[in-house]
Design a protein around this motif. Structure first.
Motif, PDB file in Angstrom:
ATOM      1  N   GLY A  96       0.678  -0.108  -4.749  1.00 48.17           N
ATOM      2  CA  GLY A  96      -0.313  -0.338  -5.800  1.00 48.17           C
ATOM      3  C   GLY A  96       0.284  -0.297  -7.190  1.00 48.17           C
ATOM      4  O   GLY A  96      -0.076  -1.099  -8.050  1.00 48.17           O
ATOM      5  N   GLY A  97       1.221   0.624  -7.418  1.00 49.15           N
ATOM      6  CA  GLY A  97       1.865   0.704  -8.729  1.00 49.15           C
ATOM      7  C   GLY A  97       2.660  -0.541  -9.044  1.00 49.15           C
ATOM      8  O   GLY A  97       2.650  -1.028 -10.187  1.00 49.15           O
ATOM      9  N   ALA A  98       3.357  -1.082  -8.048  1.00 47.12           N
ATOM     10  CA  ALA A  98       4.114  -2.317  -8.268  1.00 47.12           C
ATOM     11  C   ALA A  98       3.174  -3.487  -8.545  1.00 47.12           C
ATOM     12  O   ALA A  98       3.428  -4.304  -9.436  1.00 47.12           O
ATOM     13  CB  ALA A  98       4.984  -2.611  -7.048  1.00 47.12           C
ATOM     14  N   ILE A  99       2.086  -3.548  -7.810  1.00 46.37           N
ATOM     15  CA  ILE A  99       1.116  -4.635  -8.016  1.00 46.37           C
ATOM     16  C   ILE A  99       0.520  -4.554  -9.413  1.00 46.37           C
ATOM     17  O   ILE A  99       0.345  -5.572 -10.095  1.00 46.37           O
ATOM     18  CB  ILE A  99       0.025  -4.580  -6.928  1.00 46.37           C
ATOM     19  N   PRO A 248      10.802 -14.406   5.534  1.00 44.00           N
ATOM     20  CA  PRO A 248      11.522 -13.185   5.913  1.00 44.00           C
ATOM     21  C   PRO A 248      10.931 -11.940   5.264  1.00 44.00           C
ATOM     22  O   PRO A 248      10.207 -12.019   4.269  1.00 44.00           O
ATOM     23  CB  PRO A 248      12.932 -13.452   5.388  1.00 44.00           C
ATOM     24  N   TRP A 249      11.267 -10.799   5.837  1.00 43.19           N
ATOM     25  CA  TRP A 249      10.889  -9.521   5.240  1.00 43.19           C
ATOM     26  C   TRP A 249      11.967  -9.078   4.250  1.00 43.19           C
ATOM     27  O   TRP A 249      13.149  -9.314   4.463  1.00 43.19           O
ATOM     28  CB  TRP A 249      10.740  -8.447   6.317  1.00 43.19           C
ATOM     29  N   TRP A 250      11.519  -8.413   3.194  1.00 44.09           N
ATOM     30  CA  TRP A 250      12.425  -7.812   2.222  1.00 44.09           C
ATOM     31  C   TRP A 250      12.033  -6.346   2.066  1.00 44.09           C
ATOM     32  O   TRP A 250      10.867  -6.032   1.850  1.00 44.09           O
ATOM     33  CB  TRP A 250      12.344  -8.514   0.872  1.00 44.09           C
ATOM     34  N   VAL A 251      13.006  -5.451   2.189  1.00 46.70           N
ATOM     35  CA  VAL A 251      12.750  -4.015   2.122  1.00 46.70           C
ATOM     36  C   VAL A 251      13.074  -3.502   0.720  1.00 46.70           C
ATOM     37  O   VAL A 251      14.189  -3.697   0.220  1.00 46.70           O
ATOM     38  CB  VAL A 251      13.569  -3.250   3.173  1.00 46.70           C
ATOM     39  N   VAL A 252      12.091  -2.856   0.084  1.00 46.29           N
ATOM     40  CA  VAL A 252      12.259  -2.276  -1.246  1.00 46.29           C
ATOM     41  C   VAL A 252      12.466  -0.777  -1.089  1.00 46.29           C
ATOM     42  O   VAL A 252      11.608  -0.081  -0.530  1.00 46.29           O
ATOM     43  CB  VAL A 252      11.016  -2.542  -2.125  1.00 46.29           C
ATOM     44  N   GLN A 253      13.594  -0.279  -1.546  1.00 49.87           N
ATOM     45  CA  GLN A 253      13.832   1.166  -1.537  1.00 49.87           C
ATOM     46  C   GLN A 253      12.944   1.789  -2.617  1.00 49.87           C
ATOM     47  O   GLN A 253      13.141   1.565  -3.809  1.00 49.87           O
ATOM     48  CB  GLN A 253      15.301   1.466  -1.797  1.00 49.87           C
ATOM     49  N   ALA A 254      11.952   2.586  -2.196  1.00 55.29           N
ATOM     50  CA  ALA A 254      10.858   2.946  -3.099  1.00 55.29           C
ATOM     51  C   ALA A 254      10.726   4.437  -3.365  1.00 55.29           C
ATOM     52  O   ALA A 254       9.686   4.880  -3.862  1.00 55.29           O
ATOM     53  CB  ALA A 254       9.538   2.401  -2.539  1.00 55.29           C
ATOM     54  N   VAL A 255      11.752   5.236  -3.066  1.00 56.66           N
ATOM     55  CA  VAL A 255      11.672   6.661  -3.378  1.00 56.66           C
ATOM     56  C   VAL A 255      11.569   6.856  -4.891  1.00 56.66           C
ATOM     57  O   VAL A 255      10.819   7.697  -5.375  1.00 56.66           O
ATOM     58  CB  VAL A 255      12.882   7.416  -2.805  1.00 56.66           C
ATOM     59  N   LYS A 257      10.058   5.358  -7.970  1.00 56.59           N
ATOM     60  CA  LYS A 257       8.989   4.388  -8.238  1.00 56.59           C
ATOM     61  C   LYS A 257       9.401   3.349  -9.275  1.00 56.59           C
ATOM     62  O   LYS A 257       9.134   2.152  -9.116  1.00 56.59           O
ATOM     63  CB  LYS A 257       7.728   5.112  -8.738  1.00 56.59           C
ATOM     64  N   LYS A 258      10.041   3.803 -10.352  1.00 54.10           N
ATOM     65  CA  LYS A 258      10.391   2.883 -11.431  1.00 54.10           C
ATOM     66  C   LYS A 258      11.403   1.837 -10.949  1.00 54.10           C
ATOM     67  O   LYS A 258      11.246   0.640 -11.203  1.00 54.10           O
ATOM     68  CB  LYS A 258      10.954   3.652 -12.631  1.00 54.10           C
ATOM     69  N   ARG A 259      12.432   2.304 -10.275  1.00 58.61           N
ATOM     70  CA  ARG A 259      13.433   1.361  -9.770  1.00 58.61           C
ATOM     71  C   ARG A 259      12.815   0.396  -8.771  1.00 58.61           C
ATOM     72  O   ARG A 259      13.154  -0.793  -8.740  1.00 58.61           O
ATOM     73  CB  ARG A 259      14.586   2.126  -9.114  1.00 58.61           C
ATOM     74  N   ALA A 260      11.914   0.906  -7.941  1.00 59.91           N
ATOM     75  CA  ALA A 260      11.265   0.048  -6.946  1.00 59.91           C
ATOM     76  C   ALA A 260      10.485  -1.071  -7.625  1.00 59.91           C
ATOM     77  O   ALA A 260      10.545  -2.231  -7.213  1.00 59.91           O
ATOM     78  CB  ALA A 260      10.338   0.880  -6.059  1.00 59.91           C
ATOM     79  N   CYS A 264      11.629  -4.928  -7.265  1.00 53.49           N
ATOM     80  CA  CYS A 264      10.707  -5.842  -6.598  1.00 53.49           C
ATOM     81  C   CYS A 264      10.380  -7.029  -7.495  1.00 53.49           C
ATOM     82  O   CYS A 264      10.413  -8.187  -7.058  1.00 53.49           O
ATOM     83  CB  CYS A 264       9.428  -5.096  -6.210  1.00 53.49           C
ATOM     84  N   ILE A 265      10.066  -6.770  -8.768  1.00 61.78           N
ATOM     85  CA  ILE A 265       9.730  -7.864  -9.685  1.00 61.78           C
ATOM     86  C   ILE A 265      10.931  -8.778  -9.879  1.00 61.78           C
ATOM     87  O   ILE A 265      10.799 -10.012  -9.869  1.00 61.78           O
ATOM     88  CB  ILE A 265       9.238  -7.305 -11.036  1.00 61.78           C
ATOM     89  N   HIS A 266      12.112  -8.188 -10.061  1.00 63.28           N
ATOM     90  CA  HIS A 266      13.321  -8.987 -10.250  1.00 63.28           C
ATOM     91  C   HIS A 266      13.564  -9.881  -9.042  1.00 63.28           C
ATOM     92  O   HIS A 266      13.884 -11.077  -9.178  1.00 63.28           O
ATOM     93  CB  HIS A 266      14.514  -8.059 -10.485  1.00 63.28           C
TER      94      HIS A 266
END
Length: 308
Positions: A96-99, A248-255, A257-260, A264-266
């Motif tokens: 939700g934060g990324a969205i 394809p699936w893409w995995v976002v390392q999300a521990v 939050k800011k980097r995730a 993700c946006i990049h």
């Protein structure tokens, strides 16, 4: 007739510049409010020079990427592109934060969020993908799915909301369903937000003790915590059986939050062949005044009290 402003031109220009800057700061304050809501800056660690510098870098890069998202939006409208972005992950993984950061500066008529509730009795008897189809983008639209048809591979599987036959039929159908969408011109990006066991526990505890976030916790969330390993197994099967070249699936390392969010946006921007669209120069027309018009006062009873 409107009376001319008696101030010199340089004072008017300075006033206008000040108002522009205030408006810009107000727009950025929205992101700062979200950041305070995350409660990450609370505590002694949040006030170290290193942390402050990291926050400055985060905001600087976030605003730059959001500027690119606006360019992407303009390109999508100009070209009629259709984009679907799927966000999946465990509860409290940061989807939700990324969205929020993606949609924050965009036109909601172009970039929509689809967050469907649990299916009702009628929807349970439909073709499984049917209720999602109506949310797919038309030309010039981008739709972000905050959870998606992959509910069947995750929560429905773990909580026994579907039969083994329905589960297997999903994996037979989903590659064909997505291939059909891609052939019709819909681009699909699928992101899995990955967090550790310890990080999810920390975020759940944060929600339990924060009255502003308790609404985010549901009985289903608490049960998902107990069934961590079952969700892990379901995720592994999902990524293996629905990772196709067309989508394809893409995995976002999300521990973190800011980097995730930034990563993700990049990555999202890198997956779309957008470019900046030139816009015609805009001239603000002069307002028309009529001598026979006088503005009528609004009754005091209709004014919202200025408590602040």
């Amino acid at each position: 007739m409107k009376e001319p402003d008696p101030r010199p031109d340089f004072e008017l220009m300075a006033e206008r510049q000040r108002r522009f800057e205030e408006d810009l700061i107000d727009a950025y304050d929205e992101e700062l409010e979200m950041e305070v809501d995350d409660r990450i800056i609370d505590g002694p660690a949040g006030f170290t020079p290193e942390h402050r510098e990291a926050r400055r870098q985060y905001f600087r890069e976030l605003f730059r990427l959001q500027g690119e998202l606006v360019k992407l939006q303009d390109w999508i409208v100009a070209t009629g592109h259709r984009l679907v972005v799927i966000f999946e992950g465990r509860d409290a993984a940061g989807k939700g934060g990324a969205i929020k950061r993606i949609t924050q500066r965009l036109n909601p008529r172009v970039c929509r969020v689809a967050a469907l509730p649990a299916p009702n009795n009628r929807e349970r008897t439909q073709w499984y993908f049917q209720r999602y189809v109506s949310h797919l983008p038309a030309g010039g639209e981008m739709v972000l799915f905050d959870r998606s048809w992959y509910n069947r591979a995750g929560v429905e599987r773990v909580m026994n909301f579907c039969t083994d036959e329905e589960y297997e039929e999903f994996f037979r159908s989903v590659p064909e369903f997505e291939k059909m969408l891609v052939r019709s011109g819909v681009q699909i990006l699928k992101y899995w937000f990955s967090i550790t066991d310890e990080e999810q526990e920390l975020r759940f505890q944060n929600r339990i003790h924060d009255p502003l976030k308790q609404w985010k916790l549901s009985p289903m969330d608490l049960e998902s915590r107990r069934r961590w390993e079952a969700y892990t197994q379901a995720k592994e099967v999902m990524l293996q059986r629905s990772h196709i070249p067309e989508a394809p699936w893409w995995v976002v390392q999300a521990v973190d939050k800011k980097r995730a969010r930034l990563n993700c946006i990049h990555h999202l921007l890198s997956q779309v062949p957008y470019h900046e669209i030139e816009h015609p120069h805009i001239e603000l027309p002069s307002r028309v005044y009529h001598e026979d018009y006088s503005r009528q006062p609004v009754p005091d009873a209709m004014i919202v009290p200025e408590v602040y």
